[in-house]
Design a protein around this motif. Structure first.
Motif, PDB file in Angstrom:
ATOM      1  N   GLY A  42      38.894  46.965  30.996  1.00 18.10           N
ATOM      2  CA  GLY A  42      39.463  46.640  32.298  1.00 18.10           C
ATOM      3  C   GLY A  42      39.861  45.179  32.395  1.00 18.10           C
ATOM      4  O   GLY A  42      40.326  44.560  31.443  1.00 18.10           O
ATOM      5  N   SER A  43      39.639  44.594  33.578  1.00 11.10           N
ATOM      6  CA  SER A  43      40.066  43.211  33.814  1.00 11.10           C
ATOM      7  C   SER A  43      39.342  42.214  32.912  1.00 11.10           C
ATOM      8  O   SER A  43      39.886  41.172  32.582  1.00 11.10           O
ATOM      9  N   ALA A  44      38.118  42.524  32.484  1.00 11.17           N
ATOM     10  CA  ALA A  44      37.371  41.620  31.592  1.00 11.17           C
ATOM     11  C   ALA A  44      38.079  41.472  30.244  1.00 11.17           C
ATOM     12  O   ALA A  44      38.084  40.384  29.662  1.00 11.17           O
ATOM     13  N   LEU A  45      38.677  42.541  29.755  1.00 10.93           N
ATOM     14  CA  LEU A  45      39.415  42.477  28.493  1.00 10.93           C
ATOM     15  C   LEU A  45      40.604  41.537  28.624  1.00 10.93           C
ATOM     16  O   LEU A  45      40.843  40.687  27.772  1.00 10.93           O
ATOM     17  N   PHE A  46      41.352  41.666  29.718  1.00 11.18           N
ATOM     18  CA  PHE A  46      42.509  40.797  29.930  1.00 11.18           C
ATOM     19  C   PHE A  46      42.081  39.338  30.059  1.00 11.18           C
ATOM     20  O   PHE A  46      42.737  38.447  29.524  1.00 11.18           O
ATOM     21  N   ALA A  47      40.989  39.083  30.767  1.00  9.97           N
ATOM     22  CA  ALA A  47      40.494  37.710  30.920  1.00  9.97           C
ATOM     23  C   ALA A  47      40.149  37.128  29.554  1.00  9.97           C
ATOM     24  O   ALA A  47      40.474  35.972  29.258  1.00  9.97           O
ATOM     25  N   GLU A  48      39.498  37.918  28.718  1.00  8.43           N
ATOM     26  CA  GLU A  48      39.137  37.459  27.381  1.00  8.43           C
ATOM     27  C   GLU A  48      40.371  37.168  26.532  1.00  8.43           C
ATOM     28  O   GLU A  48      40.391  36.258  25.716  1.00  8.43           O
ATOM     29  N   PRO A  52      42.630  45.906  38.803  1.00  7.65           N
ATOM     30  CA  PRO A  52      41.758  45.178  39.731  1.00  7.65           C
ATOM     31  C   PRO A  52      40.336  45.047  39.175  1.00  7.65           C
ATOM     32  O   PRO A  52      39.842  45.956  38.503  1.00  7.65           O
ATOM     33  N   VAL A  53      39.678  43.937  39.467  1.00  8.17           N
ATOM     34  CA  VAL A  53      38.298  43.721  39.041  1.00  8.17           C
ATOM     35  C   VAL A  53      37.433  44.846  39.610  1.00  8.17           C
ATOM     36  O   VAL A  53      37.538  45.200  40.780  1.00  8.17           O
ATOM     37  N   GLY A  54      36.609  45.424  38.763  1.00  4.77           N
ATOM     38  CA  GLY A  54      35.684  46.469  39.197  1.00  4.77           C
ATOM     39  C   GLY A  54      36.242  47.881  39.152  1.00  4.77           C
ATOM     40  O   GLY A  54      35.507  48.839  39.355  1.00  4.77           O
ATOM     41  N   SER A  55      37.550  48.036  38.890  1.00  3.36           N
ATOM     42  CA  SER A  55      38.106  49.391  38.832  1.00  3.36           C
ATOM     43  C   SER A  55      37.887  49.974  37.437  1.00  3.36           C
ATOM     44  O   SER A  55      37.648  49.253  36.481  1.00  3.36           O
ATOM     45  N   PHE A  56      37.972  51.292  37.342  1.00  3.52           N
ATOM     46  CA  PHE A  56      37.791  51.947  36.054  1.00  3.52           C
ATOM     47  C   PHE A  56      39.032  52.744  35.702  1.00  3.52           C
ATOM     48  O   PHE A  56      39.539  53.524  36.502  1.00  3.52           O
ATOM     49  N   MET A  57      39.534  52.513  34.529  1.00  2.49           N
ATOM     50  CA  MET A  57      40.623  53.317  33.971  1.00  2.49           C
ATOM     51  C   MET A  57      40.663  53.007  32.490  1.00  2.49           C
ATOM     52  O   MET A  57      40.011  52.075  32.031  1.00  2.49           O
ATOM     53  N   ASP A  58      41.384  53.820  31.726  1.00  5.35           N
ATOM     54  CA  ASP A  58      41.571  53.467  30.331  1.00  5.35           C
ATOM     55  C   ASP A  58      42.117  52.045  30.313  1.00  5.35           C
ATOM     56  O   ASP A  58      42.795  51.619  31.232  1.00  5.35           O
ATOM     57  N   VAL A  59      41.849  51.339  29.259  1.00  3.91           N
ATOM     58  CA  VAL A  59      42.056  49.892  29.184  1.00  3.91           C
ATOM     59  C   VAL A  59      43.292  49.391  29.918  1.00  3.91           C
ATOM     60  O   VAL A  59      43.247  48.424  30.627  1.00  3.91           O
ATOM     61  N   PHE A  60      44.428  50.044  29.766  1.00  6.91           N
ATOM     62  CA  PHE A  60      45.660  49.622  30.400  1.00  6.91           C
ATOM     63  C   PHE A  60      46.195  50.743  31.286  1.00  6.91           C
ATOM     64  O   PHE A  60      45.879  51.900  31.072  1.00  6.91           O
TER      65      PHE A  60
END
Length: 143
Positions: A7-13, A21-29
């Motif tokens: 999720g958003s943590a991957l993009f931040a990294e 959105p932070v905290g949402s769940f979906m396949d990576v993209f």
């Protein structure tokens, strides 16, 4: 065991703005793409496996003039859809055991993931990541 950021943590990294959105769940993209050439190549390499597109949960299936794993060259490039949408190809899609599970009218098939690992293993997101050559783009408006 490795820790994977999703999720958003991957993009931040990665240092890329997140469409998730932070905290949402979906396949990576939010969008994923595969070519029919990839499915055909996998079917030729392992005819006993069922490389049905439904196993991969893609948003788009493209019919290209290329053969084989054409998506491998797409990272860092853009795909245009019509006049108003461009998809920025960010990275390959990590695949897991989900592609082996039974689906409507499809039996379980462990050979699908084994074939992905054997014929087109791309090490991303650390060891133990076995993606197929499918890439997940991030949507952005053209212009």
């Amino acid at each position: 065991m490795t820790q994977a950021r999703l999720g958003s943590a991957l993009f931040a990294e990665m240092g890329v703005p997140s469409p998730i959105p932070v905290g949402s769940f979906m396949d990576v993209f939010p969008y994923s793409v595969i070519t029919q050439a990839t499915l055909d190549q996998l079917s030729q390499l392992n005819p006993s496996a069922h490389f049905d597109v439904r196993r991969f949960r893609m948003n788009l299936v493209l019919h290209t003039s290329g053969t084989g794993f054409t998506e491998n060259a797409w990272v860092g490039r853009g795909l245009s859809i019509g006049d108003g949408v461009e998809l920025s190809v960010t990275m390959p899609t990590p695949r897991c055991v989900m592609v082996t599970l039974p689906q409507t009218n499809l039996p379980p098939d462990l050979q699908v993931l084994k074939s992905l690992v054997h014929y087109n293993r791309l090490d991303i997101m650390g060891p133990g990541c076995f993606p197929v050559q499918v890439f997940i783009p991030v949507w952005k408006p053209k212009g």
